[in-house]
Scaffold this motif. Structure first.
Motif, PDB file in Angstrom:
ATOM      1  N   ILE A 103       0.820  -1.051  -0.105  1.00  0.00           N
ATOM      2  CA  ILE A 103       0.025  -0.010   0.053  1.00  0.00           C
ATOM      3  C   ILE A 103       0.682   1.155  -0.239  1.00  0.00           C
ATOM      4  O   ILE A 103       1.879   1.562   0.679  1.00  0.00           O
ATOM      5  CB  ILE A 103      -1.086  -0.062   1.197  1.00  0.00           C
ATOM      6  N   PRO A 104       0.413   2.410  -0.816  1.00  0.00           N
ATOM      7  CA  PRO A 104       1.104   3.249  -0.824  1.00  0.00           C
ATOM      8  C   PRO A 104       0.691   4.174   0.556  1.00  0.00           C
ATOM      9  O   PRO A 104      -0.631   4.436   0.468  1.00  0.00           O
ATOM     10  CB  PRO A 104       0.699   4.177  -2.287  1.00  0.00           C
ATOM     11  N   ASN A 105       1.461   4.651   1.296  1.00  0.00           N
ATOM     12  CA  ASN A 105       1.072   5.205   2.566  1.00  0.00           C
ATOM     13  C   ASN A 105       1.987   6.565   2.998  1.00  0.00           C
ATOM     14  O   ASN A 105       2.966   6.822   2.240  1.00  0.00           O
ATOM     15  CB  ASN A 105       1.162   4.407   3.667  1.00  0.00           C
ATOM     16  N   TYR A 110      -9.282   4.243  13.083  1.00  0.00           N
ATOM     17  CA  TYR A 110      -9.564   4.285  11.711  1.00  0.00           C
ATOM     18  C   TYR A 110     -10.638   4.855  11.070  1.00  0.00           C
ATOM     19  O   TYR A 110     -11.549   4.728  11.562  1.00  0.00           O
ATOM     20  CB  TYR A 110      -9.069   3.029  10.922  1.00  0.00           C
ATOM     21  N   THR A 111     -10.270   5.583   9.991  1.00  0.00           N
ATOM     22  CA  THR A 111     -11.453   6.115   9.318  1.00  0.00           C
ATOM     23  C   THR A 111     -11.438   5.606   8.010  1.00  0.00           C
ATOM     24  O   THR A 111     -10.350   5.693   7.238  1.00  0.00           O
ATOM     25  CB  THR A 111     -11.443   7.652   9.294  1.00  0.00           C
ATOM     26  N   SER A 112     -12.359   4.993   7.404  1.00  0.00           N
ATOM     27  CA  SER A 112     -12.486   4.677   5.892  1.00  0.00           C
ATOM     28  C   SER A 112     -13.840   4.574   5.503  1.00  0.00           C
ATOM     29  O   SER A 112     -14.866   4.937   6.068  1.00  0.00           O
ATOM     30  CB  SER A 112     -11.676   3.070   5.978  1.00  0.00           C
ATOM     31  N   PRO A 149      -9.881   4.375   0.246  1.00  0.00           N
ATOM     32  CA  PRO A 149      -8.952   5.348   1.086  1.00  0.00           C
ATOM     33  C   PRO A 149      -9.170   5.140   2.480  1.00  0.00           C
ATOM     34  O   PRO A 149     -10.125   4.791   2.951  1.00  0.00           O
ATOM     35  CB  PRO A 149      -9.367   6.606   0.507  1.00  0.00           C
ATOM     36  N   ALA A 150      -7.986   5.194   3.298  1.00  0.00           N
ATOM     37  CA  ALA A 150      -8.244   4.936   4.761  1.00  0.00           C
ATOM     38  C   ALA A 150      -7.338   5.993   5.376  1.00  0.00           C
ATOM     39  O   ALA A 150      -6.191   6.364   4.941  1.00  0.00           O
ATOM     40  CB  ALA A 150      -7.965   3.704   5.140  1.00  0.00           C
ATOM     41  N   THR A 151      -7.406   6.383   6.658  1.00  0.00           N
ATOM     42  CA  THR A 151      -6.628   6.931   7.704  1.00  0.00           C
ATOM     43  C   THR A 151      -6.544   6.217   8.662  1.00  0.00           C
ATOM     44  O   THR A 151      -7.537   5.852   9.330  1.00  0.00           O
ATOM     45  CB  THR A 151      -7.206   8.176   7.777  1.00  0.00           C
ATOM     46  N   GLY A 169       0.569   8.642  12.325  1.00  0.00           N
ATOM     47  CA  GLY A 169      -0.745   8.407  11.762  1.00  0.00           C
ATOM     48  C   GLY A 169      -0.188   7.955  10.072  1.00  0.00           C
ATOM     49  O   GLY A 169       0.642   8.440   9.855  1.00  0.00           O
ATOM     50  N   PHE A 170      -1.092   7.372   9.468  1.00  0.00           N
ATOM     51  CA  PHE A 170      -0.869   6.978   8.049  1.00  0.00           C
ATOM     52  C   PHE A 170      -2.165   7.367   7.220  1.00  0.00           C
ATOM     53  O   PHE A 170      -3.436   7.053   7.567  1.00  0.00           O
ATOM     54  CB  PHE A 170      -0.771   5.577   8.039  1.00  0.00           C
TER      55      PHE A 170
END
Length: 160
Positions: free
Chosen positions: A30-32, A97-99, A131-133, A154-155
């Motif tokens: 995953i690109p992060n 997490y938020t997604s 997308p996710a944080t 954070g990611f």
């Protein structure tokens, strides 16, 4: 006319192939973007134990929509005779997490680290694809009130 027909046939074949696809897909790395770096300084549950963990994320090949978090210790230290009797530091990780699955969902995981660097704890976070944080911090283990004991890592990422 023949060139036009061949060109049209190749174009239709390419369009259908692109839309239908073929074969199986696997989760790519995953690109992060790590907002504040990957190291998290924290405190533990007794004898003023403290240390630093390095946090890394990846996606398992066999699970879509899941992010695997690895916390690797850089070594913990403590003070006094109680640390000499029990040189293990318990830490409580909060993964928020938020997604597309929801806003500010939590996963709690406890870990125990000693003075030796390299000990690790691994857990999965079910973010779902897209997308996710993810934000990871630590809290006091044996306190009835949720008290933060560390910083924040954070990611931002795109989960397959």
């Amino acid at each position: 006319m023949r060139r036009l027909l061949i060109g049209l046939t190749v174009g239709v074949f390419a369009a259908v192939s692109a839309l239908v696809g073929s074969g199986e897909t696997t989760a790519a790395p995953i690109p992060n973007i790590a907002l504040y770096g990957n190291n998290l300084a924290t405190m533990g549950d007794h004898s003023l134990c403290r240390g630093t963990v390095n946090l890394a994320i990846q996606t398992p090949n066999d699970k879509r929509g899941v992010v695997r978090v690895t916390a690797r210790s850089r070594g913990f230290a403590g003070d006094g005779a109680s640390w000499k009797r029990n040189p293990k530091c318990r830490v409580l990780f909060q993964t928020t997490y938020t997604s597309l699955r929801g806003y500010a969902l939590h996963k709690w995981v406890s870990a125990t680290f000693g003075p030796r660097p390299g000990e690790k704890k691994v857990w999965d976070v079910p973010t779902g694809s897209g997308p996710a944080t993810i934000g990871i911090t630590t809290y006091a283990v044996n306190n009835p009130v949720r008290t933060p004991t560390g910083g924040l890592v954070g990611f931002h990422m795109l989960v397959p």
